[in-house]
Design a protein around this motif. Structure first.
Motif, PDB file in Angstrom:
ATOM      1  N   ALA A  80      12.751  30.161 -13.662  1.00 44.90           N
ATOM      2  CA  ALA A  80      13.301  28.829 -14.466  1.00 44.90           C
ATOM      3  C   ALA A  80      13.486  27.959 -12.760  1.00 44.90           C
ATOM      4  O   ALA A  80      14.207  26.795 -12.494  1.00 44.90           O
ATOM      5  N   ASP A  81      14.645  28.822 -12.543  1.00 42.99           N
ATOM      6  CA  ASP A  81      15.702  28.520 -11.251  1.00 42.99           C
ATOM      7  C   ASP A  81      14.286  28.433  -9.982  1.00 42.99           C
ATOM      8  O   ASP A  81      14.765  27.352  -9.027  1.00 42.99           O
ATOM      9  N   ALA A  82      13.903  29.122 -10.574  1.00 41.71           N
ATOM     10  CA  ALA A  82      12.590  29.411  -8.667  1.00 41.71           C
ATOM     11  C   ALA A  82      11.650  28.632  -8.368  1.00 41.71           C
ATOM     12  O   ALA A  82      11.547  27.745  -7.607  1.00 41.71           O
ATOM     13  N   GLN A  83      11.267  27.828  -9.752  1.00 45.49           N
ATOM     14  CA  GLN A  83      10.890  26.978 -10.239  1.00 45.49           C
ATOM     15  C   GLN A  83      11.665  25.077  -9.462  1.00 45.49           C
ATOM     16  O   GLN A  83      10.942  24.937  -8.823  1.00 45.49           O
ATOM     17  N   LYS A  84      12.504  25.332  -9.979  1.00 45.40           N
ATOM     18  CA  LYS A  84      13.612  23.594  -9.475  1.00 45.40           C
ATOM     19  C   LYS A  84      13.834  24.366  -8.232  1.00 45.40           C
ATOM     20  O   LYS A  84      13.807  23.058  -7.419  1.00 45.40           O
ATOM     21  N   THR A  85      13.759  25.509  -7.749  1.00 48.81           N
ATOM     22  CA  THR A  85      13.802  25.868  -6.369  1.00 48.81           C
ATOM     23  C   THR A  85      12.655  25.619  -5.415  1.00 48.81           C
ATOM     24  O   THR A  85      12.714  24.602  -4.020  1.00 48.81           O
ATOM     25  N   ALA A  86      11.730  25.831  -5.266  1.00 48.04           N
ATOM     26  CA  ALA A  86      10.272  25.520  -5.563  1.00 48.04           C
ATOM     27  C   ALA A  86      10.383  23.434  -4.834  1.00 48.04           C
ATOM     28  O   ALA A  86       9.390  23.034  -4.358  1.00 48.04           O
ATOM     29  N   ILE A  87      10.581  23.174  -6.726  1.00 50.27           N
ATOM     30  CA  ILE A  87      10.205  21.697  -6.769  1.00 50.27           C
ATOM     31  C   ILE A  87      10.757  20.669  -5.729  1.00 50.27           C
ATOM     32  O   ILE A  87      11.291  20.278  -4.651  1.00 50.27           O
ATOM     33  N   VAL A  88      12.286  21.297  -5.376  1.00 49.68           N
ATOM     34  CA  VAL A  88      13.511  20.791  -4.073  1.00 49.68           C
ATOM     35  C   VAL A  88      12.561  20.644  -3.335  1.00 49.68           C
ATOM     36  O   VAL A  88      12.386  19.904  -2.656  1.00 49.68           O
ATOM     37  N   THR A  89      12.127  21.966  -2.711  1.00 49.25           N
ATOM     38  CA  THR A  89      11.624  22.327  -1.947  1.00 49.25           C
ATOM     39  C   THR A  89      10.156  21.268  -1.121  1.00 49.25           C
ATOM     40  O   THR A  89      10.226  21.020  -0.325  1.00 49.25           O
ATOM     41  N   ALA A  90       9.302  21.628  -2.234  1.00 50.00           N
ATOM     42  CA  ALA A  90       8.643  20.723  -2.452  1.00 50.00           C
ATOM     43  C   ALA A  90       8.373  18.947  -1.655  1.00 50.00           C
ATOM     44  O   ALA A  90       8.016  17.946  -1.139  1.00 50.00           O
ATOM     45  N   SER A  95       0.425  -1.325  -0.105  1.00 51.83           N
ATOM     46  CA  SER A  95       0.119  -0.055   0.000  1.00 51.83           C
ATOM     47  C   SER A  95       1.069   1.141   0.019  1.00 51.83           C
ATOM     48  O   SER A  95       2.143   1.227   0.104  1.00 51.83           O
ATOM     49  N   GLU A  96       0.027   2.106  -0.717  1.00 51.97           N
ATOM     50  CA  GLU A  96       0.717   3.375  -1.101  1.00 51.97           C
ATOM     51  C   GLU A  96       0.878   4.759  -0.140  1.00 51.97           C
ATOM     52  O   GLU A  96      -1.229   4.806   0.273  1.00 51.97           O
ATOM     53  N   THR A  97       0.539   5.674   0.961  1.00 52.55           N
ATOM     54  CA  THR A  97       0.577   6.559   1.279  1.00 52.55           C
ATOM     55  C   THR A  97       0.773   8.423   0.291  1.00 52.55           C
ATOM     56  O   THR A  97       1.943   8.290  -0.006  1.00 52.55           O
ATOM     57  N   ILE A  98      -0.265   8.530  -0.265  1.00 52.50           N
ATOM     58  CA  ILE A  98      -0.698   9.590  -1.175  1.00 52.50           C
ATOM     59  C   ILE A  98      -0.427  11.174  -0.528  1.00 52.50           C
ATOM     60  O   ILE A  98      -0.701  11.248   0.697  1.00 52.50           O
ATOM     61  N   ILE A  99       1.135  11.521  -0.178  1.00 51.66           N
ATOM     62  CA  ILE A  99       1.662  12.835   0.226  1.00 51.66           C
ATOM     63  C   ILE A  99       1.662  14.293  -1.084  1.00 51.66           C
ATOM     64  O   ILE A  99       1.590  14.373  -1.763  1.00 51.66           O
ATOM     65  N   SER A 100       0.606  15.061  -0.096  1.00 48.20           N
ATOM     66  CA  SER A 100       0.269  16.181  -1.559  1.00 48.20           C
ATOM     67  C   SER A 100       1.309  17.105  -1.006  1.00 48.20           C
ATOM     68  O   SER A 100       0.775  17.565   0.384  1.00 48.20           O
ATOM     69  N   VAL A 101       1.940  17.999  -1.931  1.00 49.85           N
ATOM     70  CA  VAL A 101       2.714  19.401  -0.979  1.00 49.85           C
ATOM     71  C   VAL A 101       2.337  20.693  -1.875  1.00 49.85           C
ATOM     72  O   VAL A 101       2.500  20.357  -3.454  1.00 49.85           O
ATOM     73  N   ALA A 102       2.074  21.696  -1.254  1.00 52.89           N
ATOM     74  CA  ALA A 102       3.123  23.179  -1.814  1.00 52.89           C
ATOM     75  C   ALA A 102       4.516  23.319  -1.369  1.00 52.89           C
ATOM     76  O   ALA A 102       4.320  23.591  -0.106  1.00 52.89           O
ATOM     77  N   ALA A 103       4.854  24.060  -2.435  1.00 50.80           N
ATOM     78  CA  ALA A 103       5.849  24.882  -2.292  1.00 50.80           C
ATOM     79  C   ALA A 103       6.232  25.938  -2.873  1.00 50.80           C
ATOM     80  O   ALA A 103       5.682  26.238  -4.701  1.00 50.80           O
ATOM     81  N   ALA A 158       2.844  20.110  -5.649  1.00 56.52           N
ATOM     82  CA  ALA A 158       3.302  18.295  -6.291  1.00 56.52           C
ATOM     83  C   ALA A 158       2.392  17.053  -4.767  1.00 56.52           C
ATOM     84  O   ALA A 158       1.841  17.711  -4.093  1.00 56.52           O
ATOM     85  N   ARG A 159       3.070  16.065  -5.428  1.00 53.20           N
ATOM     86  CA  ARG A 159       1.919  14.562  -5.359  1.00 53.20           C
ATOM     87  C   ARG A 159       2.888  13.793  -5.513  1.00 53.20           C
ATOM     88  O   ARG A 159       3.508  13.535  -6.430  1.00 53.20           O
ATOM     89  N   PHE A 160       3.411  12.908  -3.978  1.00 54.16           N
ATOM     90  CA  PHE A 160       4.316  11.809  -4.070  1.00 54.16           C
ATOM     91  C   PHE A 160       3.290  10.830  -3.403  1.00 54.16           C
ATOM     92  O   PHE A 160       2.369  10.708  -2.500  1.00 54.16           O
TER      93      PHE A 160
END
Length: 225
Positions: free
Chosen positions: A138-148, A2-10, A219-221
């Protein structure tokens, strides 16, 4: 398994010194007769246009582009404090905008025109070139994804889960969650600026704050043990 879905905003911000400045002037006069008011405004308009034309070159010079294409002419009859209608007053205004790459030239130009009769310096807006803004977004988007991902990893570890798999990343609101809000991808916020004479009475000292580029994502993991 089973998987647990984690949704975040960054979100993430990046800063850069302004590379362009757009100054806007309002030119105009008022008086009891329409034609003299219009002629004075037209003459001032021509003088401002000529001064910018001398500075303009899209490749090499201080001004990358400028416009002087708005004009308004109208009359009105004001009322006195006693309720009597006074003779008509006529107005004429034009708007001039210019984009400078050379901020020292901008300061000198404002110094030369700001105290002319009929001139109002309406605003100075600071910006980046399109290429710089795109790269910073583009740099800010990449940083936001890493933070997420980092946030999602913290949630997973708190739940006793160790494996994290990305499922989706999107602009705010596009994953179907009502909790997210904000801009799509990025917004440039133009910070305020100082406009003051130097203590020695020299040219205008323009000290712009950095331009701030922001990116927000969702983002969703999927997390498993």
């Amino acid at each position: 398994m089973s998987e647990t879905i984690i949704s975040v905003a960054a979100s993430a911000d990046t800063h850069h010194s302004p590379e362009r400045a757009t100054v806007q002037l309002t030119l105009g006069f008022e008086g009891p007769e329409r034609q003299p008011v219009f002629e004075k405004t037209r003459q001032l308009h021509a003088e401002m246009s000529e001064s910018l034309r001398a500075l303009h070159d899209p490749i090499a010079d201080a001004v990358t582009r400028w416009s002087a294409d708005q004009v308004s002419v109208w009359g009105q009859r004001p009322w006195s404090q006693d309720g009597a209608q006074l003779p008509p007053v006529y107005h004429a205004t034009t708007t001039v905008r210019a984009r400078f790459r050379d901020f020292q030239a901008l300061a000198r130009w404002i110094d030369s025109v700001a105290f002319s009769e009929g001139v109002t310096v309406t605003s100075v807006d600071w910006a980046l070139t399109s290429a710089t803004q795109s790269a910073l977004q583009a740099d800010a988007q990449k940083t936001a994804i890493v933070t997420a991902r980092s946030k999602a990893q913290s949630y997973a570890e708190a739940l006793g889960l160790s494996t994290l798999r990305p499922i989706a990343v999107a602009d705010p609101g596009m994953l179907g969650d009502d909790t997210a809000s904000g801009s799509t991808v990025s917004v440039a916020r133009f910070a305020s600026h100082d406009m003051a004479k130097s203590s020695a009475g020299g040219p205008l000292d323009l000290t712009p704050a950095d331009v701030v580029i922001s990116a927000s994502i969702e983002a969703r993991f999927a997390a498993t043990a």
